[in-house]
Scaffold this motif. Structure first.
Motif, PDB file in Angstrom:
ATOM      1  N   ARG A 108       0.832  -1.216   0.000  1.00 50.70           N
ATOM      2  CA  ARG A 108       0.000   0.000   0.000  1.00 50.70           C
ATOM      3  C   ARG A 108       0.856   1.251   0.000  1.00 50.70           C
ATOM      4  O   ARG A 108       0.536   2.243  -0.641  1.00 50.70           O
ATOM      5  CB  ARG A 108      -0.872   0.062   1.254  1.00 50.70           C
ATOM      6  CG  ARG A 108      -2.111  -0.702   1.109  1.00 50.70           C
ATOM      7  CD  ARG A 108      -3.211  -0.125   1.962  1.00 50.70           C
ATOM      8  NE  ARG A 108      -4.392  -0.917   1.674  1.00 50.70           N
ATOM      9  CZ  ARG A 108      -5.598  -0.674   2.130  1.00 50.70           C
ATOM     10  NH1 ARG A 108      -5.794   0.355   2.921  1.00 50.70           N
ATOM     11  NH2 ARG A 108      -6.595  -1.436   1.805  1.00 50.70           N
ATOM     12  N   HIS A 120      -5.855  -0.192   8.935  1.00 46.63           N
ATOM     13  CA  HIS A 120      -5.500  -1.201   7.936  1.00 46.63           C
ATOM     14  C   HIS A 120      -4.509  -2.191   8.534  1.00 46.63           C
ATOM     15  O   HIS A 120      -4.641  -3.409   8.368  1.00 46.63           O
ATOM     16  CB  HIS A 120      -4.912  -0.534   6.686  1.00 46.63           C
ATOM     17  CG  HIS A 120      -4.428  -1.502   5.652  1.00 46.63           C
ATOM     18  ND1 HIS A 120      -3.096  -1.666   5.352  1.00 46.63           N
ATOM     19  CD2 HIS A 120      -5.088  -2.395   4.875  1.00 46.63           C
ATOM     20  CE1 HIS A 120      -2.966  -2.604   4.422  1.00 46.63           C
ATOM     21  NE2 HIS A 120      -4.162  -3.045   4.107  1.00 46.63           N
ATOM     22  N   VAL A 160      -4.908  -6.261   8.956  1.00 43.55           N
ATOM     23  CA  VAL A 160      -3.926  -7.221   8.439  1.00 43.55           C
ATOM     24  C   VAL A 160      -3.531  -8.192   9.545  1.00 43.55           C
ATOM     25  O   VAL A 160      -3.539  -9.410   9.368  1.00 43.55           O
ATOM     26  CB  VAL A 160      -2.682  -6.486   7.876  1.00 43.55           C
ATOM     27  CG1 VAL A 160      -1.537  -7.452   7.625  1.00 43.55           C
ATOM     28  CG2 VAL A 160      -3.055  -5.732   6.602  1.00 43.55           C
ATOM     29  N   LEU A 207      -6.349 -10.683  10.457  1.00 43.98           N
ATOM     30  CA  LEU A 207      -6.562 -11.729   9.453  1.00 43.98           C
ATOM     31  C   LEU A 207      -5.423 -12.752   9.508  1.00 43.98           C
ATOM     32  O   LEU A 207      -5.653 -13.965   9.503  1.00 43.98           O
ATOM     33  CB  LEU A 207      -6.646 -11.079   8.058  1.00 43.98           C
ATOM     34  CG  LEU A 207      -7.367 -11.863   6.962  1.00 43.98           C
ATOM     35  CD1 LEU A 207      -8.729 -12.356   7.425  1.00 43.98           C
ATOM     36  CD2 LEU A 207      -7.525 -10.995   5.710  1.00 43.98           C
ATOM     37  N   VAL A 219     -14.707 -11.098   5.970  1.00 39.70           N
ATOM     38  CA  VAL A 219     -13.379 -10.831   5.417  1.00 39.70           C
ATOM     39  C   VAL A 219     -13.454  -9.676   4.422  1.00 39.70           C
ATOM     40  O   VAL A 219     -14.301  -9.660   3.530  1.00 39.70           O
ATOM     41  CB  VAL A 219     -12.817 -12.084   4.713  1.00 39.70           C
ATOM     42  CG1 VAL A 219     -11.575 -11.734   3.910  1.00 39.70           C
ATOM     43  CG2 VAL A 219     -12.505 -13.175   5.729  1.00 39.70           C
ATOM     44  N   ASP A 220     -12.558  -8.703   4.605  1.00 38.58           N
ATOM     45  CA  ASP A 220     -12.428  -7.606   3.652  1.00 38.58           C
ATOM     46  C   ASP A 220     -11.561  -8.123   2.498  1.00 38.58           C
ATOM     47  O   ASP A 220     -10.368  -8.359   2.678  1.00 38.58           O
ATOM     48  CB  ASP A 220     -11.773  -6.421   4.374  1.00 38.58           C
ATOM     49  CG  ASP A 220     -11.621  -5.203   3.479  1.00 38.58           C
ATOM     50  OD1 ASP A 220     -11.583  -5.354   2.236  1.00 38.58           O
ATOM     51  OD2 ASP A 220     -11.547  -4.098   4.033  1.00 38.58           O
ATOM     52  N   ALA A 223     -10.306  -6.762   0.004  1.00 36.78           N
ATOM     53  CA  ALA A 223      -9.163  -5.913  -0.363  1.00 36.78           C
ATOM     54  C   ALA A 223      -7.959  -6.224   0.534  1.00 36.78           C
ATOM     55  O   ALA A 223      -6.823  -6.287   0.066  1.00 36.78           O
ATOM     56  CB  ALA A 223      -9.544  -4.442  -0.250  1.00 36.78           C
ATOM     57  N   VAL A 224      -8.227  -6.452   1.816  1.00 35.31           N
ATOM     58  CA  VAL A 224      -7.137  -6.796   2.735  1.00 35.31           C
ATOM     59  C   VAL A 224      -6.599  -8.187   2.398  1.00 35.31           C
ATOM     60  O   VAL A 224      -5.384  -8.422   2.407  1.00 35.31           O
ATOM     61  CB  VAL A 224      -7.611  -6.712   4.207  1.00 35.31           C
ATOM     62  CG1 VAL A 224      -6.522  -7.208   5.147  1.00 35.31           C
ATOM     63  CG2 VAL A 224      -8.003  -5.276   4.558  1.00 35.31           C
TER      64      VAL A 224
END
Lengths: 185, 185
Positions: free
Chosen positions: A159, A171, A175, A178, B143-144, B146-147
């Motif tokens: 990014r 963001h 991350v 996830l 879940v995003d 994009a991520v």
């Protein structure tokens, strides 16, 4: 070199490094010239070129020598909190004008090797933290910590590099959250 | 422009784009000069500079116009297989000399915007595939995507960019396998 000359030479080197960092912060990379650094440091251009071939390597050395490169937050023992904090520091650091400019400078001069060096300390910290988590069973033993670090850092670096979307602490947290699901047993 | 002049101009443009791609493949980016492109395309240097300010944007347009940029493998319906295949194609593409050189060229000329454009089609494919998986319940709805795409692509782009370790299909598979654990319910 006689002691006096050596001391003078050291002083010049340091003045050049300080001037380079101050100027990259004030002007940004593209408007930074070796000439401006020389003027600010009170040395001749040739003195700079004797030690550095271009502004990329000069800035790299300035950063390494005059660091510290951002903070190294203490780990608190909670894996999620530690990873979030580490990644947020990475985001802050990349968002800092001086660091951002030096990193991009190295890219623009095709010094991927120096850029990799500059980014390595953060990676080692992350890998170390992940290995510690493996030792206490918080991260599966089969996980390759280098790949896990690629996921964490790559997402943020990408990014930053492509400027597709602004970097943010949010963001970074997304991350980490996830990736954590992938690491746990 | 009268029709004849327009046709000549089109022919010149195309000859320049073809020459630029052939030369970047043969010489690499740093040894590529506008002069060499002009000679190979049979036009004057000024003709090139009328349309492009430097070799970065010229190469970008050559790639976009004379693509296709790698293959677009058909999806097979199995999420793991599809993601592995997509990411392996990304790895192959970055490993291809022409593509690698054009991407690095854009970096070195600080054209992050063009580089992002060049890398966008792959990202959109991945996000589309992840959304389809969400619709059939293979990827959690929270879940995003994009991520998730940041994780998949960032890990690979980071290795490519920093050359810390060689890109490989194996690494791409390991990235997909780890990310999949995070995406599933």
């Amino acid at each position: 070199m006689p002691p006096d000359a050596a001391r003078r030479s050291d002083r010049s080197r340091r003045a050049i490094l300080v001037a380079a960092l101050e100027l990259v912060e004030a002007l940004g990379y593209s408007r930074l010239t070796i000439e401006a650094v020389a003027t600010r440091a009170g040395v001749g251009k040739q003195t700079i070129y004797r030690w550095w071939s271009s502004k990329g390597p000069l800035l790299f050395e300035a950063f390494v020598e005059l660091g510290p490169i951002g903070q190294y937050p203490p780990t608190c023992g909670d894996l999620a909190a530690d990873l979030r904090l580490e990644l947020r520091v990475v985001v802050e650091e990349l968002g800092e004008r001086r660091f951002d400019q030096v990193c991009r400078a190295l890219l623009h001069e095709a010094r991927d090797d120096l850029l990799a060096l500059l980014l390595t300390p953060r990676r080692l910290r992350l890998e170390e933290r992940l290995r510690a988590a493996q030792r206490v069973g918080e991260v599966r033993l089969e996980v390759d910590v280098a790949v896990a670090a690629d996921l964490l850092l790559g997402a943020v670096h990408q990014r930053w590099l492509l400027r597709t979307e602004p970097l943010s602490g949010q963001h970074a947290d997304a991350v980490v959250d996830l990736v954590l699901r992938a690491l746990r047993g």
